[in-house]
Structure formats: C-alpha cells, structure tokens
Design an enzyme around this catalytic site. Structure first.
Site, PDB file in Angstrom:
ATOM      1  N   ALA A  76       0.808  -1.219   0.000  1.00  0.00           N
ATOM      2  CA  ALA A  76       0.000   0.000   0.000  1.00  0.00           C
ATOM      3  C   ALA A  76       0.846   1.276   0.000  1.00  0.00           C
ATOM      4  O   ALA A  76       0.371   2.337  -0.440  1.00  0.00           O
ATOM      5  CB  ALA A  76      -0.937  -0.003   1.198  1.00  0.00           C
ATOM      6  N   HIS A  79       1.241   3.664  -3.051  1.00  0.00           N
ATOM      7  CA  HIS A  79       0.269   4.705  -3.409  1.00  0.00           C
ATOM      8  C   HIS A  79       0.341   5.934  -2.507  1.00  0.00           C
ATOM      9  O   HIS A  79      -0.446   6.857  -2.675  1.00  0.00           O
ATOM     10  CB  HIS A  79      -1.142   4.111  -3.350  1.00  0.00           C
ATOM     11  CG  HIS A  79      -1.226   2.729  -3.934  1.00  0.00           C
ATOM     12  ND1 HIS A  79      -0.910   2.466  -5.253  1.00  0.00           N
ATOM     13  CD2 HIS A  79      -1.547   1.524  -3.392  1.00  0.00           C
ATOM     14  CE1 HIS A  79      -1.043   1.161  -5.482  1.00  0.00           C
ATOM     15  NE2 HIS A  79      -1.428   0.577  -4.369  1.00  0.00           N
ATOM     16  N   ARG A 106      -7.779  -2.164 -10.711  1.00  0.00           N
ATOM     17  CA  ARG A 106      -8.372  -2.109  -9.376  1.00  0.00           C
ATOM     18  C   ARG A 106      -8.838  -0.676  -9.037  1.00  0.00           C
ATOM     19  O   ARG A 106      -9.077   0.111  -9.935  1.00  0.00           O
ATOM     20  CB  ARG A 106      -7.384  -2.683  -8.358  1.00  0.00           C
ATOM     21  CG  ARG A 106      -7.074  -4.169  -8.661  1.00  0.00           C
ATOM     22  CD  ARG A 106      -6.149  -4.783  -7.638  1.00  0.00           C
ATOM     23  NE  ARG A 106      -6.782  -4.844  -6.313  1.00  0.00           N
ATOM     24  CZ  ARG A 106      -6.101  -5.079  -5.189  1.00  0.00           C
ATOM     25  NH1 ARG A 106      -4.793  -5.288  -5.236  1.00  0.00           N
ATOM     26  NH2 ARG A 106      -6.735  -5.116  -4.028  1.00  0.00           N
TER      27      ARG A 106
HETATM   28  C1  DQA Z   1       0.059  -4.871  -4.096  1.00  0.00           C
HETATM   29  C2  DQA Z   1      -1.046  -3.914  -4.568  1.00  0.00           C
HETATM   30  C3  DQA Z   1      -1.262  -2.804  -3.557  1.00  0.00           C
HETATM   31  O1  DQA Z   1      -2.281  -1.932  -4.019  1.00  0.00           O
HETATM   32  C4  DQA Z   1      -1.701  -3.391  -2.233  1.00  0.00           C
HETATM   33  O2  DQA Z   1      -1.862  -2.377  -1.277  1.00  0.00           O
HETATM   34  C5  DQA Z   1      -0.780  -4.456  -1.745  1.00  0.00           C
HETATM   35  C6  DQA Z   1      -0.247  -5.420  -2.706  1.00  0.00           C
HETATM   36  C7  DQA Z   1       0.227  -6.076  -5.046  1.00  0.00           C
HETATM   37  O3  DQA Z   1       1.216  -6.785  -4.886  1.00  0.00           O
HETATM   38  O4  DQA Z   1      -0.634  -6.321  -5.896  1.00  0.00           O
HETATM   39  O5  DQA Z   1      -0.545  -4.594  -0.551  1.00  0.00           O
HETATM   40  O6  DQA Z   1       1.278  -4.170  -4.067  1.00  0.00           O
END
Ligand code: DQA
Length: 142
Positions: A76, A79, A106
């Site tokens: 996360a 982002h 997503r």
């Molecule tokens: C992630 C995608 C991210 O948006 C999410 O918060 C994750 C995993 C992925 O591996 O797809 O924790 O990085």
C-alpha cells in the site's frame, strides 16, 4: 550480482489475505521461489519484509554500496510514500517495482505509484512470477 527483494506491508500475509486477489501461495512459498531462482541463475539474494514505512526506507539505504539491484513490492505504500521514492532515488540502485495483482484494473486509489518514476520497470498482475521476471530484468540490465 546481489539482489535485494523488499516486501512492504501485509505481504507477510500472502496465502491468508484476499486469496481471490493475491492467490493461495504463502509468503514462505514466495521466499522459496525467489531463493530457488537465485540459485538457478547464480545470483545472491536477500529477502526482507516490513509493515513499517521507515523500515523500508532503512532497508533501501542499507543497500547502498552493497546491492546491485532491488526488487520492491511496497504494498500500500506504493500509493502514498514519497519517502520510499526518495530513498530509491537517493541510493541510485536499479530498482524494479512489482505488484502481484493487476493494480491497473483495481480501485482508483491504486492508480498512483510514487515509486514508479524511480524504477527501471514495473511488473503487475503476474502473481508471484512477477518477482522472478523482475530479478531477470535486473540481471539482464547489468
Ligand atoms: C500490491 C497492490 C497494492 O495496491 C496493495 O496495497 C498491496 C499489494 C500487489 O502486490 O498487488 O498490498 O502491491
């Protein structure tokens, strides 16, 4: 060739967290996969995980002068974190961003990646194999 693989928050919960999104393979499975590939391609690998932003910054800084490439899934923090972006820029080590899921398909809040601008490539939506592709990209980039 020495590669550091960094996983951010909740990636230690692989196999438990949202299996429809991230699959049923565990974090241990991921580590085994990476270690086996490293052996097969004759490179040294170090695998680390933290749920804490500052720890991830520390890991990147500690790689300076020691590692030839970084594979990072910041979870996360992808982002939100300018600090992780700045750390990758500071060390200047070739870095590949990996996401297990296809973030592009997503939620809107997953469409921003701060770290992306400092990376030589981004791999998304290829499951755990994305880490292997990222390692190969770094090896071929040398
Ligand atoms: C992630 C995608 C991210 O948006 C999410 O918060 C994750 C995993 C992925 O591996 O797809 O924790 O990085």
């Amino acid at each position: 060739m020495k590669i550091l693989v960094i996983n951010g928050p909740n990636l230690n919960m692989l196999g438990i967290r949202e299996p429809a999104v991230y699959g049923r393979q565990t974090y241990e499975d991921l580590c085994n996969l990476i270690e086996e590939h490293a052996k097969a391609v004759n490179c040294e690998v170090s695998i680390r995980q933290s749920n804490h932003e500052g720890d991830l910054v520390d890991m990147i800084q500690e790689a300076y002068g020691k590692m030839d490439g970084i594979v990072i899934n910041p979870g996360a923090y992808t982002h939100t974190s300018v600090a992780i972006l700045d750390a990758v820029k500071a060390v200047g080590i070739p870095t590949v961003e990996v996401h297990i899921s296809d973030v592009a398909s997503r939620e809107d809040f997953r469409q921003i990646s701060y770290i992306r601008q400092a990376c030589i490539a981004t791999i998304t939506g290829q499951g755990l194999n994305g880490y292997i592709r990222a390692m190969d990209l770094l090896i071929n980039n040398r």
